[in-house]
Scaffold this active site. Structure first.
Site, PDB file in Angstrom:
ATOM      1  N   LEU A  68      -7.728  37.238  -1.670  1.00 31.67           N
ATOM      2  CA  LEU A  68      -8.933  37.654  -2.426  1.00 31.67           C
ATOM      3  C   LEU A  68     -10.107  37.079  -1.476  1.00 31.67           C
ATOM      4  CD1 LEU A  68      -7.628  35.455  -5.546  1.00 31.67           C
ATOM      5  CD2 LEU A  68      -7.726  37.930  -5.586  1.00 31.67           C
ATOM      6  N   PRO A  69     -11.153  38.039  -2.081  1.00 28.62           N
ATOM      7  CA  PRO A  69     -12.315  38.287  -0.849  1.00 28.62           C
ATOM      8  C   PRO A  69     -13.075  36.622  -0.852  1.00 28.62           C
ATOM      9  CG  PRO A  69     -12.580  39.678  -2.674  1.00 28.62           C
ATOM     10  CD  PRO A  69     -11.439  38.762  -3.070  1.00 28.62           C
ATOM     11  N   ASN A  73     -13.661  34.130  -6.537  1.00 25.66           N
ATOM     12  CA  ASN A  73     -12.399  35.101  -6.657  1.00 25.66           C
ATOM     13  C   ASN A  73     -11.153  34.282  -7.000  1.00 25.66           C
ATOM     14  OD1 ASN A  73     -14.041  37.130  -4.411  1.00 25.66           O
ATOM     15  ND2 ASN A  73     -13.812  37.780  -6.502  1.00 25.66           N
ATOM     16  N   THR A  99      -9.767  33.474   2.617  1.00 27.32           N
ATOM     17  CA  THR A  99     -10.526  32.535   3.373  1.00 27.32           C
ATOM     18  C   THR A  99     -11.649  31.795   2.529  1.00 27.32           C
ATOM     19  OG1 THR A  99      -9.972  33.423   5.528  1.00 27.32           O
ATOM     20  CG2 THR A  99     -11.877  32.167   5.304  1.00 27.32           C
ATOM     21  N   LYS A 174      -9.222  28.119   9.960  1.00 27.42           N
ATOM     22  CA  LYS A 174      -9.591  29.617  10.058  1.00 27.42           C
ATOM     23  C   LYS A 174     -11.043  29.772  10.349  1.00 27.42           C
ATOM     24  CE  LYS A 174      -9.945  34.133   9.151  1.00 27.42           C
ATOM     25  NZ  LYS A 174      -9.547  34.533   7.906  1.00 27.42           N
ATOM     26  N   LYS A 249     -19.882  35.620   4.944  1.00 29.59           N
ATOM     27  CA  LYS A 249     -19.402  34.559   4.188  1.00 29.59           C
ATOM     28  C   LYS A 249     -18.726  33.525   4.831  1.00 29.59           C
ATOM     29  CE  LYS A 249     -15.154  34.773   2.986  1.00 29.59           C
ATOM     30  NZ  LYS A 249     -13.974  34.846   2.473  1.00 29.59           N
TER      31      LYS A 249
END
Length: 302
Positions: A68-69, A73, A99, A174, A249
């Site tokens: 998911l973004p 979410n 992420t 990440k 983001k």
């Protein structure tokens, strides 16, 4: 094939769709859903069963992958009114490859544990190309005893699956990687632009950089200058790939975690500002390598 029981997949965007396809290729029956029904059509054609909500997926599969973004979410898909945890089976394995903020991963793990399920964070590196070819790198955080079961699924979609530690450590790895990626991409774009202004042929300059100490992934695998490499977003008007919005983001996540840990990240902070400016200037949906185009625009005063 006792191990090939149904797998749930939620989030069929640029990354999720090819990842889900690789599970199908490895013989896993797939149950999937996405907020955009059009995203599901291709997988449905390949034999995946499409359901209406994350809760329905959780009712029918006890191993679920989410892609998911952003953090909101993930919170919605796991804990919302039609979320996974409304219908999750006891003993289910929930793997989130989004992420997001490491603190959100920890929250989801606690919420899953209350329902008798296990949550692992497993964000990815490698982009759409690696998602398609099944060569992603997964950074996994969570209960070590569940790593083997997690790795079995992730091996279908990636060539590297690395255990990082407790829940949230996958996200931490990440975020650090993407901060370096952003800084490296801006540096490559600035360098290429300066060289071009000095009269160097961009292909020649890239060749020299890639046999010298300046070489990096952004220069040798994902060059931001149109015409230097084929098959990368810069060769396709910066379409596809990893969107500028998503990079902004991820840099925001790096900024938050740096503030929380009182860690100085001067270049990370500057990269965050640059990608946020790009989002405001019409680059939001372009690949993050379009920072080269953005710099060219800035110099011409447009």
């Amino acid at each position: 094939m006792a191990s090939k029981t149904q797998v749930g997949f939620i989030g069929l965007g640029n990354m999720g769709r090819p990842m889900a396809m690789n599970l199908l290729k490895h013989g896993y029956p797939l149950i999937a859903t996405d907020i955009f029904p059009d995203s599901c059509k291709e997988l449905q054609g390949l034999g995946a069963q499409i359901l209406d909500s994350p809760a329905e997926v959780a009712e029918n599969a006890d191993r679920i992958i989410t892609m998911l973004p952003s953090s909101p979410n993930v919170i919605e898909v796991y804990t919302g009114p039609n979320g996974i945890l409304k219908k999750v089976r006891k003993g289910s394995l929930l793997i989130d490859s989004s992420t997001i903020d490491p603190s959100v991963s920890k929250e989801m793990a606690v919420a899953a544990e209350k329902m008798g399920a296990v949550f692992m964070d497993a964000p990815v590196s490698g982009g759409v190309g690696a998602a398609t070819s099944g060569k992603l790198t997964f950074m996994v955080g969570g209960v070590e005893e569940e790593f083997a079961a997690t790795k079995e699924l992730l091996n279908c979609m990636g060539s590297n699956v690395v255990y990082c530690g407790q829940v949230g450590t996958g996200q931490s790895a990440k975020i650090c990687n993407n901060m370096l990626l952003a800084i490296g991409m801006i540096g490559t774009a600035e360098t290429m632009n300066l060289g071009i202004r000095l009269g160097l042929d961009p292909k020649l300059l890239a060749k020299i950089l890639n046999m010298s100490s300046g070489r990096c992934w952004s220069s040798d695998t994902y060059n931001p200058v149109p015409g230097v490499m084929e098959g990368v977003p810069s060769a396709k008007n910066y379409q596809g790939g990893f969107g500028t919005t998503l990079m902004a983001k991820d840099l925001g996540l790096a900024q938050n975690t740096a503030s929380n840990t009182k860690t100085p990240i001067p270049l990370g902070s500057l990269a965050h500002q640059i990608y946020r400016m790009m989002c405001a200037r019409g680059y939001a949906s372009k690949d993050f390598s379009s920072v080269f185009q953005f710099l060219r625009e800035e110099e011409s005063g447009q």
